[in-house]
Design a protein around this motif. Structure first.
Motif, PDB file in Angstrom:
ATOM      1  N   TRP A 157      10.212   0.495   4.852  1.00 13.77           N
ATOM      2  CA  TRP A 157      10.690   0.037   3.624  1.00 13.77           C
ATOM      3  C   TRP A 157      12.185  -0.878   3.816  1.00 13.77           C
ATOM      4  O   TRP A 157      12.832  -0.567   4.755  1.00 13.77           O
ATOM      5  N   TYR A 183      11.516   5.157  -2.317  1.00  9.84           N
ATOM      6  CA  TYR A 183      10.223   5.272  -1.429  1.00  9.84           C
ATOM      7  C   TYR A 183      10.680   5.487   0.267  1.00  9.84           C
ATOM      8  O   TYR A 183      10.125   6.091   1.043  1.00  9.84           O
ATOM      9  N   TRP A 229      10.058   8.357   2.596  1.00  9.42           N
ATOM     10  CA  TRP A 229       9.591   8.084   3.962  1.00  9.42           C
ATOM     11  C   TRP A 229      10.540   9.062   5.136  1.00  9.42           C
ATOM     12  O   TRP A 229       9.845   9.620   6.008  1.00  9.42           O
ATOM     13  N   ALA A 263       3.073   5.020  -2.088  1.00 11.37           N
ATOM     14  CA  ALA A 263       4.447   4.845  -1.988  1.00 11.37           C
ATOM     15  C   ALA A 263       5.334   5.931  -2.174  1.00 11.37           C
ATOM     16  O   ALA A 263       6.353   6.144  -1.391  1.00 11.37           O
ATOM     17  N   GLU A 264       4.993   6.817  -3.097  1.00 12.63           N
ATOM     18  CA  GLU A 264       5.871   7.791  -3.515  1.00 12.63           C
ATOM     19  C   GLU A 264       5.940   8.892  -2.392  1.00 12.63           C
ATOM     20  O   GLU A 264       6.890   9.770  -2.330  1.00 12.63           O
TER      21      GLU A 264
END
Ligand SMILES: [Zn+2]
Length: 512
Positions: free
Chosen positions: A492, A502, A506, A436-437
Protein backbone atom coordinates in the motif's frame (compact mmCIF):
# COMPACT_ATOMS: atom_id res chain seq x y z
CA UNK A 1 -11.58 14.52 -20.99
CA UNK A 2 -8.69 12.54 -22.35
CA UNK A 3 -6.01 15.23 -21.95
CA UNK A 4 -6.07 15.52 -18.14
CA UNK A 5 -6.10 11.76 -17.85
CA UNK A 6 -2.93 11.55 -19.93
CA UNK A 7 -1.25 14.20 -17.79
CA UNK A 8 -2.12 12.37 -14.59
CA UNK A 9 -0.79 9.15 -16.07
CA UNK A 10 2.54 10.79 -16.85
CA UNK A 11 2.83 12.22 -13.32
CA UNK A 12 2.12 8.87 -11.73
CA UNK A 13 4.44 6.99 -14.01
CA UNK A 14 7.17 9.29 -12.81
CA UNK A 15 6.14 8.79 -9.19
CA UNK A 16 6.27 5.04 -9.50
CA UNK A 17 9.60 5.06 -11.26
CA UNK A 18 10.84 6.85 -8.15
CA UNK A 19 8.92 4.75 -5.60
CA UNK A 20 9.68 1.30 -6.83
CA UNK A 21 10.69 -0.41 -10.00
CA UNK A 22 9.33 -3.90 -9.56
CA UNK A 23 10.10 -5.24 -12.96
CA UNK A 24 11.78 -2.67 -15.10
CA UNK A 25 14.08 -5.37 -16.43
CA UNK A 26 11.23 -7.75 -17.18
CA UNK A 27 11.14 -9.13 -20.70
CA UNK A 28 8.70 -11.54 -22.30
CA UNK A 29 10.59 -14.76 -22.97
CA UNK A 30 9.64 -17.51 -25.39
CA UNK A 31 7.83 -19.60 -22.80
CA UNK A 32 5.61 -16.71 -21.69
CA UNK A 33 5.07 -15.61 -25.29
CA UNK A 34 3.79 -19.10 -26.10
CA UNK A 35 1.36 -18.82 -23.17
CA UNK A 36 0.19 -15.40 -24.39
CA UNK A 37 -0.39 -16.84 -27.86
CA UNK A 38 -2.80 -19.33 -26.29
CA UNK A 39 -5.11 -16.50 -25.25
CA UNK A 40 -7.48 -16.42 -28.22
CA UNK A 41 -10.53 -14.33 -29.08
CA UNK A 42 -12.49 -17.38 -30.22
CA UNK A 43 -11.83 -19.21 -26.98
CA UNK A 44 -13.19 -16.24 -25.01
CA UNK A 45 -16.14 -15.98 -27.38
CA UNK A 46 -16.97 -19.67 -26.96
CA UNK A 47 -16.89 -19.55 -23.17
CA UNK A 48 -18.88 -16.35 -22.94
CA UNK A 49 -21.57 -17.50 -25.37
CA UNK A 50 -22.27 -20.24 -22.83
CA UNK A 51 -21.84 -18.31 -19.55
CA UNK A 52 -24.07 -15.47 -20.83
CA UNK A 53 -26.59 -17.70 -22.61
CA UNK A 54 -30.30 -17.37 -21.85
CA UNK A 55 -30.21 -20.95 -20.54
CA UNK A 56 -28.37 -19.75 -17.42
CA UNK A 57 -31.21 -17.31 -16.71
CA UNK A 58 -29.04 -14.41 -15.61
CA UNK A 59 -27.02 -16.29 -12.92
CA UNK A 60 -28.84 -14.81 -9.94
CA UNK A 61 -27.49 -15.69 -6.48
CA UNK A 62 -28.70 -18.28 -5.55
CA UNK A 63 -30.14 -20.05 -8.60
CA UNK A 64 -29.78 -23.11 -10.77
CA UNK A 65 -28.29 -20.92 -13.54
CA UNK A 66 -25.58 -19.76 -11.13
CA UNK A 67 -24.84 -23.37 -10.16
CA UNK A 68 -24.52 -24.39 -13.82
CA UNK A 69 -22.06 -21.53 -14.38
CA UNK A 70 -20.05 -22.67 -11.34
CA UNK A 71 -19.95 -26.24 -12.67
CA UNK A 72 -18.72 -24.96 -16.04
CA UNK A 73 -15.96 -22.85 -14.47
CA UNK A 74 -14.86 -25.79 -12.31
CA UNK A 75 -14.76 -28.02 -15.40
CA UNK A 76 -12.43 -25.56 -17.16
CA UNK A 77 -10.17 -25.36 -14.08
CA UNK A 78 -10.10 -29.17 -14.06
CA UNK A 79 -9.21 -29.29 -17.76
CA UNK A 80 -6.40 -26.78 -17.15
CA UNK A 81 -5.04 -29.02 -14.39
CA UNK A 82 -5.32 -26.47 -11.58
CA UNK A 83 -5.01 -27.71 -8.02
CA UNK A 84 -8.45 -27.95 -6.36
CA UNK A 85 -8.28 -26.25 -2.97
CA UNK A 86 -11.96 -25.77 -2.10
CA UNK A 87 -13.87 -27.82 0.48
CA UNK A 88 -15.43 -29.72 -2.45
CA UNK A 89 -12.90 -29.86 -5.26
CA UNK A 90 -12.90 -26.48 -6.96
CA UNK A 91 -15.93 -25.32 -4.97
CA UNK A 92 -15.57 -23.21 -1.84
CA UNK A 93 -19.02 -23.57 -0.32
CA UNK A 94 -20.55 -20.66 1.55
CA UNK A 95 -23.00 -21.36 4.36
CA UNK A 96 -25.66 -18.70 4.18
CA UNK A 97 -29.35 -18.15 4.79
CA UNK A 98 -32.00 -16.40 2.78
CA UNK A 99 -33.97 -14.37 5.29
CA UNK A 100 -37.45 -13.58 4.04
CA UNK A 101 -39.76 -11.16 5.86
CA UNK A 102 -42.74 -13.00 7.29
CA UNK A 103 -45.94 -11.02 6.91
CA UNK A 104 -48.28 -13.59 8.49
CA UNK A 105 -50.47 -11.78 11.01
CA UNK A 106 -48.76 -8.46 10.26
CA UNK A 107 -50.19 -5.45 12.10
CA UNK A 108 -49.14 -1.83 12.22
CA UNK A 109 -51.37 0.80 13.78
CA UNK A 110 -50.50 4.48 14.07
CA UNK A 111 -52.94 6.66 15.99
CA UNK A 112 -53.40 10.13 17.39
CA UNK A 113 -56.71 10.78 19.09
CA UNK A 114 -59.46 9.87 16.64
CA UNK A 115 -57.09 9.70 13.70
CA UNK A 116 -56.06 6.04 13.13
CA UNK A 117 -53.96 4.51 10.37
CA UNK A 118 -54.03 0.71 10.01
CA UNK A 119 -51.32 -0.34 7.58
CA UNK A 120 -51.57 -3.64 5.76
CA UNK A 121 -48.75 -5.90 4.70
CA UNK A 122 -48.98 -4.46 1.20
CA UNK A 123 -48.27 -0.92 2.40
CA UNK A 124 -44.86 -1.71 3.84
CA UNK A 125 -41.30 -2.69 3.01
CA UNK A 126 -39.53 -4.55 5.82
CA UNK A 127 -35.91 -4.35 6.92
CA UNK A 128 -35.85 -6.11 10.27
CA UNK A 129 -33.94 -9.18 11.38
CA UNK A 130 -36.21 -10.33 14.18
CA UNK A 131 -39.82 -10.38 15.36
CA UNK A 132 -41.25 -7.09 16.60
CA UNK A 133 -44.10 -6.71 19.06
CA UNK A 134 -45.08 -3.52 20.85
CA UNK A 135 -48.25 -1.70 21.86
CA UNK A 136 -49.02 2.02 22.22
CA UNK A 137 -45.41 3.11 21.95
CA UNK A 138 -44.94 6.90 21.65
CA UNK A 139 -44.10 8.27 18.21
CA UNK A 140 -41.38 10.84 17.60
CA UNK A 141 -41.60 12.72 14.30
CA UNK A 142 -38.34 14.08 12.96
CA UNK A 143 -38.85 16.67 10.24
CA UNK A 144 -35.74 16.28 8.13
CA UNK A 145 -36.56 19.33 6.02
CA UNK A 146 -35.95 21.56 9.05
CA UNK A 147 -32.20 22.08 9.44
CA UNK A 148 -32.45 23.55 12.96
CA UNK A 149 -34.58 20.65 14.18
CA UNK A 150 -32.12 18.11 12.77
CA UNK A 151 -29.19 19.81 14.42
CA UNK A 152 -30.98 20.09 17.76
CA UNK A 153 -32.14 16.49 17.63
CA UNK A 154 -30.66 14.31 20.40
CA UNK A 155 -30.33 10.52 20.54
CA UNK A 156 -32.35 10.47 23.77
CA UNK A 157 -35.32 11.98 21.91
CA UNK A 158 -36.06 8.64 20.22
CA UNK A 159 -34.87 6.14 22.84
CA UNK A 160 -37.41 3.31 22.99
CA UNK A 161 -39.84 5.22 20.76
CA UNK A 162 -41.03 4.81 17.20
CA UNK A 163 -39.27 7.25 14.90
CA UNK A 164 -41.22 8.64 11.95
CA UNK A 165 -39.29 10.35 9.12
CA UNK A 166 -39.64 11.12 5.46
CA UNK A 167 -36.49 10.78 3.38
CA UNK A 168 -36.41 12.16 -0.14
CA UNK A 169 -33.93 13.85 -2.43
CA UNK A 170 -34.24 17.18 -0.59
CA UNK A 171 -33.76 15.74 2.88
CA UNK A 172 -30.90 13.34 2.09
CA UNK A 173 -28.17 15.60 3.46
CA UNK A 174 -30.00 16.12 6.74
CA UNK A 175 -30.73 12.40 6.93
CA UNK A 176 -26.99 11.75 6.94
CA UNK A 177 -26.63 14.05 9.95
CA UNK A 178 -29.51 12.38 11.77
CA UNK A 179 -28.74 8.69 11.12
CA UNK A 180 -25.82 8.31 13.57
CA UNK A 181 -27.89 9.99 16.30
CA UNK A 182 -30.81 7.68 15.55
CA UNK A 183 -28.56 4.63 15.88
CA UNK A 184 -27.26 5.88 19.18
CA UNK A 185 -30.79 6.53 20.42
CA UNK A 186 -31.94 2.97 19.61
CA UNK A 187 -35.62 3.54 18.78
CA UNK A 188 -37.90 0.49 18.87
CA UNK A 189 -38.51 1.01 15.16
CA UNK A 190 -37.76 3.56 12.45
CA UNK A 191 -40.56 4.16 9.96
CA UNK A 192 -39.74 5.92 6.71
CA UNK A 193 -42.67 7.48 4.90
CA UNK A 194 -42.61 6.86 1.15
CA UNK A 195 -45.14 9.31 -0.26
CA UNK A 196 -45.23 7.73 -3.72
CA UNK A 197 -45.31 4.16 -2.38
CA UNK A 198 -42.60 3.27 -4.89
CA UNK A 199 -40.63 0.97 -2.60
CA UNK A 200 -43.52 -0.89 -1.02
CA UNK A 201 -46.25 -3.25 -2.10
CA UNK A 202 -44.17 -5.86 -3.95
CA UNK A 203 -43.51 -9.35 -2.63
CA UNK A 204 -41.04 -9.16 0.28
CA UNK A 205 -37.45 -9.47 -0.91
CA UNK A 206 -35.25 -12.08 0.72
CA UNK A 207 -31.83 -11.07 2.02
CA UNK A 208 -28.78 -13.35 1.83
CA UNK A 209 -26.83 -13.55 5.06
CA UNK A 210 -23.70 -15.27 6.25
CA UNK A 211 -25.24 -17.85 8.54
CA UNK A 212 -22.12 -18.15 10.71
CA UNK A 213 -21.86 -14.51 11.54
CA UNK A 214 -25.51 -13.44 11.54
CA UNK A 215 -24.37 -10.16 10.19
CA UNK A 216 -26.15 -6.84 10.30
CA UNK A 217 -28.96 -6.50 7.81
CA UNK A 218 -28.48 -2.79 7.92
CA UNK A 219 -25.46 -2.45 5.63
CA UNK A 220 -24.58 0.97 7.06
CA UNK A 221 -24.36 -0.38 10.60
CA UNK A 222 -20.91 -1.69 11.41
CA UNK A 223 -21.84 -3.18 14.77
CA UNK A 224 -24.78 -5.48 15.39
CA UNK A 225 -25.75 -3.29 18.37
CA UNK A 226 -26.24 -0.40 15.98
CA UNK A 227 -29.03 -2.12 14.09
CA UNK A 228 -32.33 -0.34 14.08
CA UNK A 229 -35.30 -2.27 12.67
CA UNK A 230 -36.77 -0.27 9.82
CA UNK A 231 -39.87 -0.34 7.72
CA UNK A 232 -40.98 1.76 4.83
CA UNK A 233 -44.60 2.85 4.87
CA UNK A 234 -46.04 3.88 1.54
CA UNK A 235 -49.03 5.72 0.17
CA UNK A 236 -51.25 8.78 0.54
CA UNK A 237 -52.83 7.79 3.88
CA UNK A 238 -49.42 7.37 5.48
CA UNK A 239 -48.29 10.71 4.05
CA UNK A 240 -51.29 12.58 5.38
CA UNK A 241 -50.91 10.98 8.82
CA UNK A 242 -47.28 12.10 8.81
CA UNK A 243 -48.24 15.62 7.70
CA UNK A 244 -50.85 15.92 10.43
CA UNK A 245 -48.34 15.30 13.24
CA UNK A 246 -46.46 18.13 14.92
CA UNK A 247 -42.68 17.69 14.91
CA UNK A 248 -41.11 15.93 17.90
CA UNK A 249 -43.05 14.06 20.57
CA UNK A 250 -46.81 14.22 20.67
CA UNK A 251 -49.69 12.06 21.89
CA UNK A 252 -49.30 9.86 18.77
CA UNK A 253 -48.83 6.14 19.40
CA UNK A 254 -47.79 3.07 17.41
CA UNK A 255 -48.53 -0.65 17.81
CA UNK A 256 -47.01 -3.42 15.81
CA UNK A 257 -46.80 -7.16 15.29
CA UNK A 258 -44.18 -8.58 12.93
CA UNK A 259 -43.43 -12.32 12.99
CA UNK A 260 -39.85 -13.62 12.93
CA UNK A 261 -38.51 -13.92 9.38
CA UNK A 262 -38.47 -17.20 7.46
CA UNK A 263 -34.89 -18.40 7.11
CA UNK A 264 -33.84 -20.93 4.50
CA UNK A 265 -30.27 -22.26 4.30
CA UNK A 266 -28.50 -21.83 0.94
CA UNK A 267 -25.01 -22.81 -0.21
CA UNK A 268 -23.71 -20.62 -3.02
CA UNK A 269 -20.16 -21.39 -4.09
CA UNK A 270 -17.02 -19.52 -4.99
CA UNK A 271 -14.94 -21.43 -7.54
CA UNK A 272 -11.20 -21.68 -6.85
CA UNK A 273 -8.18 -23.35 -8.41
CA UNK A 274 -4.45 -22.86 -7.86
CA UNK A 275 -1.50 -22.91 -10.21
CA UNK A 276 1.13 -23.90 -7.66
CA UNK A 277 4.31 -21.85 -7.71
CA UNK A 278 7.77 -23.28 -8.32
CA UNK A 279 9.85 -21.51 -5.66
CA UNK A 280 10.33 -23.45 -2.42
CA UNK A 281 10.01 -20.30 -0.31
CA UNK A 282 7.37 -18.41 -2.30
CA UNK A 283 5.01 -21.14 -3.49
CA UNK A 284 2.88 -20.82 -0.36
CA UNK A 285 2.25 -17.17 -1.13
CA UNK A 286 -0.62 -16.24 -3.43
CA UNK A 287 -1.55 -13.82 -6.18
CA UNK A 288 -5.31 -13.75 -6.76
CA UNK A 289 -6.99 -13.10 -10.10
CA UNK A 290 -10.74 -12.87 -9.65
CA UNK A 291 -14.09 -11.96 -11.22
CA UNK A 292 -17.73 -12.36 -10.25
CA UNK A 293 -19.70 -14.97 -12.17
CA UNK A 294 -23.16 -14.00 -10.90
CA UNK A 295 -25.51 -11.43 -12.37
CA UNK A 296 -29.03 -10.08 -11.91
CA UNK A 297 -31.26 -13.02 -12.90
CA UNK A 298 -34.44 -12.39 -14.84
CA UNK A 299 -37.17 -9.81 -15.11
CA UNK A 300 -40.18 -11.18 -13.22
CA UNK A 301 -42.66 -11.05 -16.07
CA UNK A 302 -43.49 -9.53 -19.40
CA UNK A 303 -42.93 -10.26 -23.05
CA UNK A 304 -39.70 -10.40 -25.00
CA UNK A 305 -36.21 -10.72 -23.59
CA UNK A 306 -36.33 -11.20 -19.81
CA UNK A 307 -32.79 -12.48 -19.19
CA UNK A 308 -30.08 -10.29 -17.73
CA UNK A 309 -27.25 -12.06 -19.54
CA UNK A 310 -24.47 -10.09 -17.85
CA UNK A 311 -22.01 -10.77 -20.68
CA UNK A 312 -19.79 -7.80 -19.95
CA UNK A 313 -20.80 -7.60 -16.26
CA UNK A 314 -19.12 -9.83 -15.40
CA UNK A 315 -19.12 -12.76 -17.79
CA UNK A 316 -16.17 -11.03 -19.45
CA UNK A 317 -14.11 -11.13 -16.24
CA UNK A 318 -15.16 -14.72 -15.60
CA UNK A 319 -14.08 -16.07 -19.01
CA UNK A 320 -10.87 -14.03 -18.75
CA UNK A 321 -10.04 -15.80 -15.48
CA UNK A 322 -10.70 -19.14 -17.22
CA UNK A 323 -8.59 -18.26 -20.27
CA UNK A 324 -5.74 -16.97 -18.09
CA UNK A 325 -5.81 -20.25 -16.15
CA UNK A 326 -5.54 -22.26 -19.37
CA UNK A 327 -2.73 -20.12 -20.74
CA UNK A 328 -0.61 -19.89 -17.59
CA UNK A 329 -1.10 -23.56 -16.68
CA UNK A 330 0.77 -24.37 -19.89
CA UNK A 331 3.91 -22.49 -18.86
CA UNK A 332 6.89 -24.83 -18.84
CA UNK A 333 8.55 -22.69 -16.18
CA UNK A 334 6.00 -22.16 -13.42
CA UNK A 335 6.02 -18.71 -11.77
CA UNK A 336 7.61 -18.60 -8.33
CA UNK A 337 4.52 -17.69 -6.29
CA UNK A 338 1.20 -19.51 -6.67
CA UNK A 339 -1.50 -17.91 -8.82
CA UNK A 340 -5.07 -18.37 -7.61
CA UNK A 341 -7.96 -18.32 -10.08
CA UNK A 342 -11.14 -17.42 -8.23
CA UNK A 343 -14.68 -16.53 -9.29
CA UNK A 344 -17.22 -15.13 -6.85
CA UNK A 345 -20.99 -15.48 -6.42
CA UNK A 346 -23.20 -12.69 -5.15
CA UNK A 347 -21.40 -9.51 -6.28
CA UNK A 348 -24.68 -8.05 -7.47
CA UNK A 349 -26.29 -8.75 -4.08
CA UNK A 350 -23.65 -6.66 -2.30
CA UNK A 351 -20.18 -8.18 -2.92
CA UNK A 352 -21.30 -11.27 -0.99
CA UNK A 353 -18.95 -13.86 -2.48
CA UNK A 354 -15.79 -11.81 -1.99
CA UNK A 355 -16.94 -10.69 1.45
CA UNK A 356 -17.48 -14.33 2.37
CA UNK A 357 -14.04 -15.22 1.04
CA UNK A 358 -12.40 -12.45 3.07
CA UNK A 359 -14.17 -13.72 6.21
CA UNK A 360 -13.61 -17.40 5.47
CA UNK A 361 -10.46 -17.45 3.35
CA UNK A 362 -9.54 -20.69 1.61
CA UNK A 363 -5.87 -19.67 1.53
CA UNK A 364 -4.28 -17.60 4.33
CA UNK A 365 -4.72 -13.86 3.82
CA UNK A 366 -1.37 -13.06 5.39
CA UNK A 367 0.18 -15.11 2.58
CA UNK A 368 -1.98 -13.46 -0.08
CA UNK A 369 0.20 -10.77 -1.63
CA UNK A 370 -2.31 -9.17 -3.99
CA UNK A 371 -5.65 -9.42 -5.75
CA UNK A 372 -6.44 -8.31 -9.27
CA UNK A 373 -10.20 -8.31 -9.82
CA UNK A 374 -11.50 -8.14 -13.39
CA UNK A 375 -14.74 -6.32 -14.19
CA UNK A 376 -16.27 -5.31 -17.50
CA UNK A 377 -13.26 -6.14 -19.61
CA UNK A 378 -15.17 -7.11 -22.76
CA UNK A 379 -16.89 -4.09 -24.19
CA UNK A 380 -14.99 -1.18 -25.65
CA UNK A 381 -18.04 1.02 -26.26
CA UNK A 382 -17.84 2.98 -23.03
CA UNK A 383 -20.34 5.75 -22.42
CA UNK A 384 -17.26 8.00 -22.55
CA UNK A 385 -16.21 6.84 -26.02
CA UNK A 386 -14.31 3.85 -27.44
CA UNK A 387 -11.77 2.22 -25.09
CA UNK A 388 -9.51 0.15 -27.31
CA UNK A 389 -6.16 -1.00 -25.91
CA UNK A 390 -7.02 0.84 -22.69
CA UNK A 391 -7.56 -0.39 -19.17
CA UNK A 392 -8.25 1.51 -16.00
CA UNK A 393 -7.60 0.44 -12.41
CA UNK A 394 -9.55 1.43 -9.32
CA UNK A 395 -7.54 2.87 -6.44
CA UNK A 396 -4.90 3.52 -9.08
CA UNK A 397 -2.31 5.04 -6.77
CA UNK A 398 -3.32 3.23 -3.58
CA UNK A 399 -0.73 0.47 -3.96
CA UNK A 400 2.28 -0.58 -6.02
CA UNK A 401 0.26 -3.37 -7.66
CA UNK A 402 -0.73 -0.86 -10.33
CA UNK A 403 2.87 -0.42 -11.41
CA UNK A 404 3.06 -4.09 -12.39
CA UNK A 405 0.07 -3.52 -14.65
CA UNK A 406 1.62 -0.42 -16.16
CA UNK A 407 4.84 -2.24 -16.96
CA UNK A 408 2.84 -5.12 -18.46
CA UNK A 409 0.83 -2.56 -20.42
CA UNK A 410 4.02 -1.02 -21.83
CA UNK A 411 5.19 -4.46 -22.92
CA UNK A 412 1.92 -5.41 -24.61
CA UNK A 413 0.62 -2.12 -25.99
CA UNK A 414 -2.21 -1.55 -23.51
CA UNK A 415 -2.49 1.85 -21.85
CA UNK A 416 -3.14 1.36 -18.13
CA UNK A 417 -4.46 4.67 -16.86
CA UNK A 418 -6.05 6.39 -13.90
CA UNK A 419 -9.61 7.53 -14.56
CA UNK A 420 -9.75 11.07 -13.17
CA UNK A 421 -12.99 10.57 -11.24
CA UNK A 422 -13.93 6.92 -11.25
CA UNK A 423 -10.66 5.25 -10.27
CA UNK A 424 -11.03 6.41 -6.69
CA UNK A 425 -14.84 6.48 -6.61
CA UNK A 426 -15.16 2.87 -7.78
CA UNK A 427 -12.53 1.39 -5.47
CA UNK A 428 -15.25 0.32 -3.03
CA UNK A 429 -17.71 -0.80 -5.73
CA UNK A 430 -16.41 -4.25 -6.56
CA UNK A 431 -14.95 -7.49 -5.25
CA UNK A 432 -11.55 -6.04 -4.37
CA UNK A 433 -13.02 -4.10 -1.44
CA UNK A 434 -13.21 -6.79 1.25
CA UNK A 435 -9.77 -8.14 0.46
CA UNK A 436 -8.44 -4.57 0.67
CA UNK A 437 -10.18 -4.12 4.02
CA UNK A 438 -8.43 -7.29 5.14
CA UNK A 439 -5.12 -5.66 4.22
CA UNK A 440 -4.41 -7.34 0.87
CA UNK A 441 -3.38 -4.88 -1.89
CA UNK A 442 -6.44 -5.35 -4.09
CA UNK A 443 -7.75 -3.51 -7.14
CA UNK A 444 -10.32 -3.87 -9.87
CA UNK A 445 -9.32 -3.55 -13.51
CA UNK A 446 -11.99 -2.51 -16.00
CA UNK A 447 -12.25 -1.17 -19.53
CA UNK A 448 -15.46 0.75 -18.91
CA UNK A 449 -17.39 1.95 -15.90
CA UNK A 450 -20.60 2.76 -17.77
CA UNK A 451 -21.58 1.27 -21.11
CA UNK A 452 -24.84 0.95 -23.08
CA UNK A 453 -26.87 -2.02 -21.72
CA UNK A 454 -25.25 -1.78 -18.26
CA UNK A 455 -27.56 -3.76 -15.92
CA UNK A 456 -30.05 -4.24 -18.76
CA UNK A 457 -31.18 -7.34 -20.60
CA UNK A 458 -29.18 -6.21 -23.66
CA UNK A 459 -25.78 -6.96 -22.06
CA UNK A 460 -25.19 -9.89 -24.45
CA UNK A 461 -22.14 -11.81 -25.63
CA UNK A 462 -22.47 -10.68 -29.27
CA UNK A 463 -21.57 -7.10 -28.27
CA UNK A 464 -18.12 -7.91 -26.85
CA UNK A 465 -14.88 -6.86 -28.57
CA UNK A 466 -13.07 -10.23 -28.34
CA UNK A 467 -9.87 -9.16 -30.12
CA UNK A 468 -9.41 -6.37 -27.62
CA UNK A 469 -10.35 -8.57 -24.65
CA UNK A 470 -7.69 -11.10 -25.69
CA UNK A 471 -5.13 -8.28 -25.93
CA UNK A 472 -6.02 -6.98 -22.46
CA UNK A 473 -5.94 -10.53 -21.05
CA UNK A 474 -2.42 -10.98 -22.45
CA UNK A 475 -1.40 -7.82 -20.61
CA UNK A 476 -2.97 -9.23 -17.43
CA UNK A 477 -1.15 -12.53 -17.92
CA UNK A 478 2.16 -10.68 -18.08
CA UNK A 479 1.31 -8.69 -14.96
CA UNK A 480 0.34 -11.86 -13.06
CA UNK A 481 3.60 -13.59 -13.99
CA UNK A 482 5.55 -10.48 -12.97
CA UNK A 483 3.71 -10.37 -9.64
CA UNK A 484 4.22 -14.07 -9.08
CA UNK A 485 7.93 -13.86 -9.86
CA UNK A 486 8.57 -10.72 -7.86
CA UNK A 487 10.55 -11.15 -4.68
CA UNK A 488 8.91 -8.00 -3.38
CA UNK A 489 5.16 -8.17 -2.76
CA UNK A 490 2.93 -5.22 -3.69
CA UNK A 491 2.44 -2.75 -0.87
CA UNK A 492 0.00 0.00 0.00
CA UNK A 493 1.09 3.53 -0.75
CA UNK A 494 2.14 5.14 2.56
CA UNK A 495 1.77 8.61 1.04
CA UNK A 496 -1.85 8.33 -0.09
CA UNK A 497 -4.30 9.11 2.74
CA UNK A 498 -7.03 7.25 0.86
CA UNK A 499 -5.05 4.05 1.28
CA UNK A 500 -4.39 4.64 4.99
CA UNK A 501 -7.07 2.30 6.36
CA UNK A 502 -5.99 -0.52 4.05
CA UNK A 503 -2.35 0.01 4.97
CA UNK A 504 -3.36 -0.15 8.64
CA UNK A 505 -5.20 -3.41 8.00
CA UNK A 506 -2.09 -4.79 6.30
CA UNK A 507 0.08 -3.76 9.25
CA UNK A 508 -2.35 -5.26 11.76
CA UNK A 509 -2.39 -8.53 9.84
CA UNK A 510 1.37 -8.73 9.53
CA UNK A 511 2.20 -7.58 13.08
CA UNK A 512 3.79 -10.44 14.89
ZN1 LIG B 1 -19.80 -6.41 -12.07
Amino acid sequence: MRKPAVLILICLTGLYAFQSAPATKFTIGGDLQAALDRIRPNSLRGDLSFIASDLLEGRKTPSRGLDIAAEYIAAQFRAAGLEPVGDDGYFATAHMVVSQPNLDGFELKLSRGDSVLNAGARDVGINASAALDFKDTPIFKLDLSDQALVEGFQPGDVAGKVLLVEINRNTMANARIAIPKVREGKPALAITIDRMGASTGGPPEGVLLDSKEAEAKDPEAKNPEDRVPRITLGGAAAASFFDSLPPGSSDALASMHLAAPHEKPVSPRNVIGVLRGSDAALKDTYVLVTAHYDHLGMLPEGRGDRVYNGANDDGSGTVSVIELARALADLRQRPRRSIVFLTFFGEEEGLLGSKYYARHPVLPLDKTVGQLNLEQVGRTDSSEGPQVSNATVTGFDYSTLTSFLQTAGDLTGVKVYKHPRNSDAFFSQSDNLYLAEAGVPAHTLALTFQFPDYHEVGDEWQKIDYENMAKVDRMIAVALVMLANSEEAPRWNEENPRAAKYLKAWKDRHAK
